[in-house]
Design a protein around this motif. Structure first.
Motif, PDB file in Angstrom:
ATOM      1  N   ASP A  56       0.867  -1.171   0.000  1.00 37.37           N
ATOM      2  CA  ASP A  56       0.000   0.000   0.000  1.00 37.37           C
ATOM      3  C   ASP A  56       0.909   1.227   0.000  1.00 37.37           C
ATOM      4  O   ASP A  56       1.666   1.444   0.952  1.00 37.37           O
ATOM      5  N   TRP A  57       0.850   2.058  -1.042  1.00 32.83           N
ATOM      6  CA  TRP A  57       1.763   3.202  -1.161  1.00 32.83           C
ATOM      7  C   TRP A  57       1.523   4.247  -0.084  1.00 32.83           C
ATOM      8  O   TRP A  57       2.378   5.119   0.130  1.00 32.83           O
ATOM      9  N   LYS A  58       0.412   4.173   0.658  1.00 31.30           N
ATOM     10  CA  LYS A  58       0.223   5.063   1.818  1.00 31.30           C
ATOM     11  C   LYS A  58       1.249   4.766   2.904  1.00 31.30           C
ATOM     12  O   LYS A  58       1.546   5.619   3.731  1.00 31.30           O
ATOM     13  N   GLU A  80       5.525  10.249  -2.908  1.00 35.39           N
ATOM     14  CA  GLU A  80       4.771  11.403  -3.398  1.00 35.39           C
ATOM     15  C   GLU A  80       5.249  11.861  -4.767  1.00 35.39           C
ATOM     16  O   GLU A  80       4.483  12.487  -5.509  1.00 35.39           O
ATOM     17  N   MET A 131       3.299   9.276  -6.918  1.00 35.19           N
ATOM     18  CA  MET A 131       1.873   9.048  -6.647  1.00 35.19           C
ATOM     19  C   MET A 131       1.127  10.277  -6.128  1.00 35.19           C
ATOM     20  O   MET A 131      -0.086  10.208  -5.924  1.00 35.19           O
ATOM     21  N   PRO A 147      -1.888  10.742  -0.663  1.00 29.32           N
ATOM     22  CA  PRO A 147      -3.162  10.010  -0.592  1.00 29.32           C
ATOM     23  C   PRO A 147      -4.365  10.942  -0.632  1.00 29.32           C
ATOM     24  O   PRO A 147      -5.435  10.553  -1.117  1.00 29.32           O
ATOM     25  N   TYR A 174      -4.131   5.809  -5.286  1.00 27.15           N
ATOM     26  CA  TYR A 174      -3.701   5.020  -4.130  1.00 27.15           C
ATOM     27  C   TYR A 174      -4.585   3.792  -3.947  1.00 27.15           C
ATOM     28  O   TYR A 174      -4.104   2.700  -3.625  1.00 27.15           O
ATOM     29  N   ASP A 233      -3.409  -0.211  -4.157  1.00 27.67           N
ATOM     30  CA  ASP A 233      -3.463  -0.856  -2.842  1.00 27.67           C
ATOM     31  C   ASP A 233      -3.767  -2.334  -3.038  1.00 27.67           C
ATOM     32  O   ASP A 233      -4.897  -2.713  -3.372  1.00 27.67           O
TER      33      ASP A 233
END
Length: 761
Positions: free
Chosen positions: A659-661, A669, A672, A675, A682, A686
């Motif tokens: 999950d790129w969060k 950032e 992407m 978020p 995102y 995910d």
């Protein structure tokens, strides 16, 4: 007569067959770094080659030799015995309460001063504080030690300045400068008598912004050595990620400062330390919140410090000049914007024959190229569009493009002042190659230096008249030469064959191109057929994938960059494929940024084209296709298994982003956004959302305290799979980080192999 000829022919063929049969099979101990025999199977090398002005020297184990640039013959300059004699029995410049241990080797020594017969090396004390290290200077003309100074125990990030003889280094979060005697100067203040250190979360003199933007160090000496610029990083506002060390009797909390995408990041300032006055000032950059300070450089007269400053969105860069004495901001010299992202990677480099002009590197025309800017020719800035129509730039100094074209400059190696040339490496001949060129600043013409094949690394002599050139290609194990920079023939010091080729039965490796999913772009692939390939058989296949920014998996090098594990799997009877999909490195900014805000979409489409290519091969079993990758490749592996479950039967994902969060601010950032500003992107990237799609066998492997792709990625994915009723496998290397090294690396590849053997073969 005919019978004799036939007999001779059969005899020769039988000998050849026996010789072929004598070639043995390799093991993981042979092909994996950390393996017991790995080092013995690398092509022969000449270590310790370097320049002493325009004199080539070789720092060997027991001697430092001068290498004749015309013949390659070596003459001894310094011996290990004479250095140790001076260390143990000779006169010392300072009275010390201990001795320096005898040196075991000279191969890490250097000769930094072209006009002095002095070698510099690091030595350790013989007694007392066993961790203490000393910088030692040995004059081999006088045969005596001329200087030595202490580098405190556990010193790291060593940065030596030959102009002033000082060494900057860090211990923990503190920054020191040493020059002579026993006590270095500590640059950052120490809070004595404080119950709690107010700067416990502040780090001095180390790389910042998590090593993004070409940042790999935290100290920057001025050209004459009068000043030291350094990073100060305040992490007090950054969230602690709770890493756990399980090797203690009761597991210990050892948190990492880890700013995740969209969260509060650290604050960076740049200090200037005056070596003579021992005073420090800080550049007046304004509020450092949500800004990146990259690519620190100096003017030749030491009056100005230059920083490429980047906004949090990473789509607007400014080249800013500061007064090195007062810290005041002077001017913005250049600006660049891009609708996706701007990624400065290189500091300014001033021309040694004209201190008013410097080289700036930019991708504004689609590829990284060189531009000469004139500090004495200010102009009214006007925003213009680059050849990449999404790029805009504004020049406040007269600027002349020096290189252009659909290829990129990889590095600036040095200069030839007499001919006004810059020695560069570039991909001009092929995206698979790195070649050395002499670039004329008068007309932009480029002259190839050395071979036009392979991947080259070079060192330039002080005058720029010669280079030490080392290259490898798919045909050459290693070649090392001393070459004149005018492009003429030089002196070859080594051409090494490959021990792997000589000793083992190797697979056939080929490189070609397939079309990307856009139907237009050519993608390079590397295909490895099984050892003892039989075209009538059906083989399982594995795609080894990375697919992300700043990585290219295929070059014209030894085995075309195939890793030892790829070769090992070919010996096990697998077809191995790698595709450099869109989103990867060295093909220009549009090739890379096609993935912007939706990581794992276009790259996967290209990897599926690779799988379709495999299926088109008559010797590949289309029902037995697997995939393996690490880091971004672990993200791709997991994503491919979940998005295309009917194509990929088995996967092994190492250190994956799920999950790129949960990934860090700078990298995450850039590609992407945040978020909050890109919720759709995102969500689409995910992998927890796809946990219920798993059909085949997927194993995830992580380091237990991975500081790059933190364990939360994997743990949350496992929970999502439990909730969805799917069953991935998991293996953890306790206390390991993002990559396994040493014996753990051998064990890792044994484990990966077993998984494919159990579930794909």
């Amino acid at each position: 007569m005919k019978r004799n000829i036939l007999f001779i022919f059969l005899f020769i063929m039988s000998i050849a067959a026996v010789h072929a049969q004598e070639k043995k099979s390799y093991t993981l101990e042979d092909v994996i770094p950390g393996g017991n025999n790995y080092a013995n199977l690398r092509p022969r090398n000449i270590t310790g080659l370097q320049w002493w002005g325009d004199v080539c020297i070789r720092a060997d184990v027991e001697t430092i030799n001068e290498v004749d640039i015309k013949t390659g013959k070596e003459t001894v300059l310094v011996t290990l015995d004479e250095v140790n004699e001076a260390l143990q029995s000779g006169e010392k410049p300072y009275k010390l309460d201990f001795k320096i241990k005898p040196l075991r080797t000279l191969d890490s020594a250097s000769m930094p001063w072209k006009d002095r017969k002095t070698i510099a090396f690091l030595g350790r004390v013989e007694m007392g504080e066993g961790n203490e290290i000393y910088m030692v200077w040995y004059d081999f003309a006088q045969k005596k030690i001329t200087n030595m100074f202490r580098i405190q125990g556990n010193g790291a990030n060593l940065d030596f300045c030959k102009e002033n003889g000082c060494m900057a280094y860090t211990v923990g979060r503190h920054l020191f400068v040493a020059k002579e005697g026993d006590f270095p100067a500590q640059i950052n203040s120490v809070c004595t008598g404080c119950k709690e250190d107010p700067e416990k979360d502040v780090i001095y003199g180390q790389a910042v912004h998590r090593n993004e933007f070409g940042i790999y160090k935290g100290t920057f000496w001025s050209p004459k050595g009068s000043y030291l610029a350094f990073y100060r990083m305040d992490q007090s506002m950054v969230t602690d990620y709770p890493q756990v060390n399980t090797s203690t009797r009761i597991a210990t909390l050892e948190p990492d400062k880890y700013p995740m995408a969209g969260m509060t990041s650290h604050k960076v300032t740049v200090g200037i330390y005056d070596v003579k006055s021992k005073r420090t000032i800080y550049l007046q950059t304004g509020d450092p919140t949500n800004r990146y300070f990259t690519n620190v450089s100096w003017s030749p007269d030491e009056k100005h410090v230059y920083i490429i400053e980047l906004n949090r969105d990473q789509n607007h860069a400014q080249l800013v000049s500061y007064n090195a004495v007062t810290g005041e901001k002077e001017a913005i010299l250049y600006e660049e914007k891009h609708t996706r992202y701007v990624e400065p990677q290189h500091p300014l480099i001033f021309l040694p024959w004209d201190e008013t002009k410097f080289i700036y590197q930019s991708q504004r025309d689609g590829f990284n190229h060189l531009y000469i800017m004139d500090t004495e020719a200010a102009q009214q800035g006007e925003w213009k569009s680059g050849k990449d129509q999404e790029a805009q730039y504004c020049e406040y100094l007269k600027t002349v493009p020096l290189t252009q074209g659909e290829w990129l400059v990889k590095s600036v190696l040095g200069f030839n002042g007499a001919r006004k040339e810059i020695i560069i490496t570039s991909t001009e001949l092929s995206p698979l190659q790195t070649n050395v060129f002499a670039l004329s600043t008068k007309n932009g013409k480029r002259a190839l230096i050395g071979s036009g094949e392979g991947v080259h690394a070079a060192q330039v002599s002080a005058s720029g008249n010669y280079i030490i050139d080392s290259f490898t290609s798919s045909k050459v194990g290693r070649s090392i030469s001393i070459l004149p920079a005018n492009g003429k023939k030089g002196t070859n010091l080594l051409t090494a064959s490959d021990p792997m080729e000589e000793q083992f039965n190797m697979p056939e490796i080929s490189v070609g191109t397939i079309k990307a999913a856009d139907g237009v772009t050519d993608l390079y692939y590397r295909l490895i057929k099984p050892v003892d390939f039989d075209p009538s058989k059906k083989y399982p296949a594995v795609i080894y994938v990375y697919g992300g920014p700043h990585a290219q998996m295929i070059h014209d090098t030894r085995f075309y960059d195939a890793r030892g594990w790829d070769l090992y799997m070919a010996q096990k009877g697998y077809v191995m494929l790698t595709v450099d999909s869109r989103g990867s490195d060295n093909r220009g900014i549009r090739f890379e940024n096609v993935t912007f805000r939706h990581l794992g979409v276009e790259e996967m489409k290209d990897q599926v084209k690779g799988a379709e290519f495999l299926k088109s091969l008559p010797y590949v079993d289309s029902n037995r296709i697997g995939v393996h990758g690490w880091s971004f490749g672990g993200f791709m592996t997991t994503n491919l298994m979940l998005t295309y479950p009917d194509i990929f039967k088995t996967g092994v994902a190492g250190g994956p982003v799920i999950d790129w969060k949960y990934y860090e601010v700078m990298y995450g950032e850039r590609y992407m956004d945040t978020p909050e500003t890109n919720p759709e992107g995102y969500k689409g990237s995910d992998l927890k959302q796809k946990a219920g799609n798993l059909k085949g066998r997927l194993e995830i492997i992580i380091g237990g305290t991975d500081p790059t792709c933190v364990p939360q990625h994997t743990y949350t994915f496992l929970r999502a799979c439990i909730n969805a009723g799917t069953h991935p496998d998991l293996f953890i290397y306790p206390e390991d980080g993002h990559n396994m090294v040493g014996r753990d690396r051998v064990h890792l590849h044994e484990h990966i192999t077993r998984y494919f053997e159990d579930h794909l073969k």
